[in-house]
Structure formats: C-alpha cells, structure tokens
Design a protein around this motif. Sequence first.
Motif, mmCIF file in Angstrom:
data_model
loop_
_atom_site.group_PDB
_atom_site.id
_atom_site.type_symbol
_atom_site.label_atom_id
_atom_site.label_comp_id
_atom_site.label_asym_id
_atom_site.label_seq_id
_atom_site.Cartn_x
_atom_site.Cartn_y
_atom_site.Cartn_z
ATOM 1 N N THR A 1 50.013 133.210 104.705
ATOM 2 C CA THR A 1 49.338 134.536 104.581
ATOM 3 C C THR A 1 50.387 135.298 103.704
ATOM 4 O O THR A 1 50.149 136.090 102.970
ATOM 5 N N ASP A 2 51.621 134.953 103.803
ATOM 6 C CA ASP A 2 52.828 135.797 103.094
ATOM 7 C C ASP A 2 52.630 135.090 101.554
ATOM 8 O O ASP A 2 53.126 135.974 100.749
ATOM 9 N N ASP A 3 51.960 134.206 101.277
ATOM 10 C CA ASP A 3 51.705 133.752 99.751
ATOM 11 C C ASP A 3 50.651 134.552 99.163
ATOM 12 O O ASP A 3 50.493 134.413 97.708
ATOM 13 N N ASN A 4 49.875 135.195 99.880
ATOM 14 C CA ASN A 4 48.888 136.106 99.257
ATOM 15 C C ASN A 4 49.329 137.234 98.493
ATOM 16 O O ASN A 4 49.841 137.948 98.906
ATOM 17 N N GLY A 5 48.858 137.121 97.077
ATOM 18 C CA GLY A 5 49.334 138.103 96.214
ATOM 19 C C GLY A 5 50.788 137.481 95.678
ATOM 20 O O GLY A 5 51.118 138.332 94.527
ATOM 21 N N ALA A 6 51.310 136.597 95.799
ATOM 22 C CA ALA A 6 52.524 135.975 95.240
ATOM 23 C C ALA A 6 52.234 135.670 93.712
ATOM 24 O O ALA A 6 51.360 135.045 93.281
ATOM 25 N N LEU A 7 53.282 136.185 92.806
ATOM 26 C CA LEU A 7 52.952 136.000 91.387
ATOM 27 C C LEU A 7 54.181 134.814 91.046
ATOM 28 O O LEU A 7 55.240 135.288 91.185
ATOM 29 N N PHE A 8 53.500 133.721 90.563
ATOM 30 C CA PHE A 8 54.500 132.981 89.998
ATOM 31 C C PHE A 8 54.815 132.679 88.513
ATOM 32 O O PHE A 8 53.655 132.870 87.913
ATOM 33 N N SER A 9 55.711 132.932 88.044
ATOM 34 C CA SER A 9 56.296 132.888 86.510
ATOM 35 C C SER A 9 57.011 131.797 86.342
ATOM 36 O O SER A 9 58.038 131.526 86.878
ATOM 37 N N CYS A 10 56.696 131.143 85.138
ATOM 38 C CA CYS A 10 57.488 130.095 84.440
ATOM 39 C C CYS A 10 58.158 130.393 82.973
ATOM 40 O O CYS A 10 57.060 130.923 82.219
ATOM 41 N N GLN A 11 59.169 130.287 82.603
ATOM 42 C CA GLN A 11 59.801 130.625 81.422
ATOM 43 C C GLN A 11 60.758 129.449 80.820
ATOM 44 O O GLN A 11 61.299 129.066 81.627
#
Length: 275
Positions: free
Chosen positions: A89-99
């Motif tokens: 449930t803590d992953d809900n809304g998590a933003l993953f970015s790669c750069q």
Amino acid sequence: MKLSHSIQLLLLSCVCRIYCTDAVIIQSNPSANGSSIVTDVSKTVTLSCVVQGTADGEELQWYRNGALVSLKDENRLEQSHLCVQPTTTDDNGALFSCQLKANATRKASIQLVVMHAPDLNGSEELWAEEESDIVLSCDVHAYPPVTVVWKKDGALLDLSSSTYHTSNNGITATLTISNVEREEHEGLYICEATSSHYGVKSKSFIITVDDKVMKFPLGPTIAGLVVVVLTIVLAIFSRWGKVTKCKEGPPNSNSEREKAAASRHNQRNGRPSFV
C-alpha cells in the motif's frame, strides 16, 4: 537557392534526431497506461530503463519519490532494471524516475497506482458501563477510496441521535457512543465499506452494557486505611503495657504475704508475733 538551403537544414535535422538524441524511456510489466501503471497489492512490477541514441556506456540512475535508489554496478550502464516485489500500500502513488547521471534533463518517469481493499473482517466484543463512552474504529484505508456506513442490528444507524458521533479521515473510520445506556445502545454494530473495485467489506462489533460500578477515589481510601491500621496498632501496644504491669504486681508484694502468713501461724501456736 532558398529551396536547396531548406532541404539541407531538414536533412541535418533528421540526422541529428537519429544520431544525436539520447532518449531515456521506461518499459514496464504490466504495461503502463499513459504515465502510470495500475496493479493490485502484493503483485510484482518490473521497470526497465533504456537509453536510445548514441550514448554508449552512459550511466543511469533511478529515483523513487526523489530519493536515489541503490543499484549494482552491472545494472547501471545503458540499461537498468528495477523490480518492485511485492507491491504494498505504501507503493500507491510512488513516482519512479530514470535519468542519465551525466545529464539529469534526460529522464523518464512513471507512477504506480496500487489497488487495495480495506482491511475489514471478523468481529470484536466490547463491554461498557452505563453512562460511559465507547469508541468503535475500523481500518478503511483503500484505493480506490471507499464509502462507509454504520449499522446496528442489521439496520442503518440513526446518526441524528446526539449520542452518536462519526468521523472518517480516509484511513480510520470511528463511531463514538456517548453516555451509554443498555436499552438504547447494547447490540450488534457493523462498519461497512463499499469499494467500486472490491465490493463490500465489513467488520462487526458486539457491545454489552454493564451496570455502573461505584468507584471510590484510590488516594483518600488508602490514606484512611493507613490511619485505621496505625490506630489499631497503637491501641494494642498501649493495652499490652497495662496488662504487663498488672502481671508484675506492686513491689515487695510476695514478702508482705509471707510476713502475714507467719504472723497467723504464731498466733495459732500461742507465740507472740513480731512484725
């Protein structure tokens, strides 16, 4: 001349797009829906970051909600992979970015949407004294958000009564019952949450109302008991002193009795008695 110059610029632009741009893209399983990935709780999500262009040996970085993700050395160059397993449930809304490490403007991002039902099940037994207050609470944290209703003995609870108060912050729903009375408040209560994705979930509460118990202030009661005990102890010691004195008798009482006995004996034998 103008046409020829325009053609040259167009060709140069196409060449640059093919060979000069270092594009960073994120591929996922399950597939993304636009800029987000929708999944259920406890599932696995894999993310792959790939550099497209001429950037040979470029080092990649992953961020989760702005925090740098630790990667092994072999999982950094030109392509990099992340595995979210299991989703919570803590992953809900998590933003993953790669750069690109060398150029932070070259990046791609994707957001997780983790569907989960409220943790509602089973029943709970509660006891309350008359004229006291009692609070019922249930976990309604869910995505999508749920609607909550309270029931008593199978019917919707009449919240117009001044003894009932409800609250819901999206995580915990509570029902407070003030000034409990057996005839009005004893019974079966149900917290019922309806989800557009998971349907109806509920938790029940069995409330038993007991007679009010008279309570005495603990501090004054203990102090009073101490005074009583000390008074009894002092009285016992005082009485014991008097008894001891009586047993001992007046001084020289034995010698006086002996003289009186001797005098009576002499008188019977016709002898003068001298005291």
